[in-house]
Design a protein around this motif. Structure first.
Motif, PDB file in Angstrom:
ATOM      1  N   ASP A  28       2.599   0.264   3.863  1.00 37.63           N
ATOM      2  CA  ASP A  28       2.367  -1.087   4.387  1.00 37.63           C
ATOM      3  C   ASP A  28       2.813  -2.131   3.370  1.00 37.63           C
ATOM      4  O   ASP A  28       2.506  -2.022   2.184  1.00 37.63           O
ATOM      5  CB  ASP A  28       0.872  -1.328   4.655  1.00 37.63           C
ATOM      6  CG  ASP A  28       0.240  -0.211   5.460  1.00 37.63           C
ATOM      7  OD1 ASP A  28       0.853   0.191   6.457  1.00 37.63           O
ATOM      8  OD2 ASP A  28      -0.846   0.242   5.067  1.00 37.63           O
TER       9      ASP A  28
ATOM     10  N   CYS B  98      -5.432   0.652   4.050  1.00 39.08           N
ATOM     11  CA  CYS B  98      -4.680  -0.142   5.027  1.00 39.08           C
ATOM     12  C   CYS B  98      -5.509  -1.353   5.447  1.00 39.08           C
ATOM     13  O   CYS B  98      -4.975  -2.457   5.579  1.00 39.08           O
ATOM     14  CB  CYS B  98      -4.370   0.695   6.264  1.00 39.08           C
ATOM     15  SG  CYS B  98      -3.416   2.180   5.906  1.00 39.08           S
TER      16      CYS B  98
ATOM     17  N   CYS C 110       1.316  -0.275   9.257  1.00 41.22           N
ATOM     18  CA  CYS C 110       0.705   0.451  10.354  1.00 41.22           C
ATOM     19  C   CYS C 110      -0.170  -0.498  11.171  1.00 41.22           C
ATOM     20  O   CYS C 110      -0.408  -1.649  10.791  1.00 41.22           O
ATOM     21  CB  CYS C 110      -0.123   1.602   9.806  1.00 41.22           C
ATOM     22  SG  CYS C 110      -1.502   1.049   8.803  1.00 41.22           S
TER      23      CYS C 110
ATOM     24  N   SER D 154      -3.265  -1.990   9.183  1.00 37.60           N
ATOM     25  CA  SER D 154      -3.002  -3.047   8.197  1.00 37.60           C
ATOM     26  C   SER D 154      -2.627  -4.346   8.909  1.00 37.60           C
ATOM     27  O   SER D 154      -3.032  -5.429   8.497  1.00 37.60           O
ATOM     28  CB  SER D 154      -1.914  -2.622   7.207  1.00 37.60           C
ATOM     29  OG  SER D 154      -0.663  -2.510   7.846  1.00 37.60           O
TER      30      SER D 154
ATOM     31  N   ARG E  45      -7.563   5.404   5.874  1.00 41.18           N
ATOM     32  CA  ARG E  45      -7.066   4.100   6.297  1.00 41.18           C
ATOM     33  C   ARG E  45      -7.793   2.934   5.639  1.00 41.18           C
ATOM     34  O   ARG E  45      -7.521   1.778   5.960  1.00 41.18           O
ATOM     35  CB  ARG E  45      -7.159   3.963   7.815  1.00 41.18           C
ATOM     36  CG  ARG E  45      -6.286   4.950   8.544  1.00 41.18           C
ATOM     37  CD  ARG E  45      -4.868   4.971   7.972  1.00 41.18           C
ATOM     38  NE  ARG E  45      -3.980   5.795   8.767  1.00 41.18           N
ATOM     39  CZ  ARG E  45      -2.999   5.312   9.509  1.00 41.18           C
ATOM     40  NH1 ARG E  45      -2.757   4.035   9.511  1.00 41.18           N
ATOM     41  NH2 ARG E  45      -2.239   6.114  10.214  1.00 41.18           N
TER      42      ARG E  45
ATOM     43  N   CYS F  48       0.605   4.393   2.417  1.00 41.99           N
ATOM     44  CA  CYS F  48       0.959   4.330   3.842  1.00 41.99           C
ATOM     45  C   CYS F  48       2.313   3.664   4.046  1.00 41.99           C
ATOM     46  O   CYS F  48       2.966   3.884   5.046  1.00 41.99           O
ATOM     47  CB  CYS F  48      -0.131   3.568   4.583  1.00 41.99           C
ATOM     48  SG  CYS F  48       0.131   3.359   6.335  1.00 41.99           S
TER      49      CYS F  48
ATOM     50  N   ASN G  19       0.861  -1.182   0.000  1.00 43.39           N
ATOM     51  CA  ASN G  19       0.000   0.000   0.000  1.00 43.39           C
ATOM     52  C   ASN G  19       0.898   1.233   0.000  1.00 43.39           C
ATOM     53  O   ASN G  19       1.376   1.668   1.040  1.00 43.39           O
ATOM     54  CB  ASN G  19      -0.887  -0.015   1.254  1.00 43.39           C
ATOM     55  CG  ASN G  19      -1.682   1.267   1.402  1.00 43.39           C
ATOM     56  OD1 ASN G  19      -1.804   2.043   0.470  1.00 43.39           O
ATOM     57  ND2 ASN G  19      -2.216   1.484   2.591  1.00 43.39           N
TER      58      ASN G  19
END
Ligand code: ZN
Length: 152
Positions: free
Chosen positions: A40, A130, A63, A66, A127, A38, A35
């Motif tokens: 991830d 995520c 994060c 995730s 988010r 972010c 991702n």
């Protein structure tokens, strides 16, 4: 306890203590997800027995959301067929994205069970990617895709 509070409690629990975290050697299916928004990154490993998920593990760094989503997803997918995984993915995706346009409680989130706490991800629209990364990664793994699953 509000859905939002429950969501935050579950996220903290699963992100600090992720279930099924690790590597499956010689997994039948393996997928990588990223991702970029972010940062991830996840790798998901799956084994099937009698057409049902018999083992699932994931590893990676990302994060809290995730990681928590991957952890809860791994618990939810055990024992499911590929078709059931696809249908659960659709429901989960609707759950986390429908909150973005005003929160329609009448959506067909049926048997999401514990995953319903992710309706709270609507509180943090940035988010959503995520929360869905692990799912995109599993879908790519079971479809045998070789490229990295992207949330975009
Ligand atoms: Zn993230």
């Amino acid at each position: 306890m509000s859905l939002r509070e429950l969501y935050q409690e579950v996220i903290v629990d699963h992100s600090q203590n992720p279930r099924n975290f690790g590597v499956l050697e010689r997994a039948q299916y393996q997928g990588n997800g990223h991702n970029p928004l972010c940062g991830d990154r996840l790798t998901v490993f799956l084994n099937f027995k009698d057409d049902k998920v018999s083992e699932i593990k994931f590893q990676g760094s990302g994060c809290a959301i995730s990681t928590a989503s991957a952890s809860m997803m791994s618990e939810s997918l055990l024992g499911l067929t590929k078709t059931q995984i696809e249908s659960l993915f659709d429901k989960f995706h609707k759950l986390v994205t429908s909150s973005l346009d005003g929160g329609n409680d009448s959506n067909d989130s049926g048997d999401l069970g514990k995953l319903e706490v992710f309706a709270g991800v609507g509180e943090f629209p940035a988010r959503v990617k995520c929360a869905t990364l692990a799912w995109h990664t599993v879908m790519s793994a079971i479809k045998g895709a070789r490229e990295v699953a992207k949330t975009e």
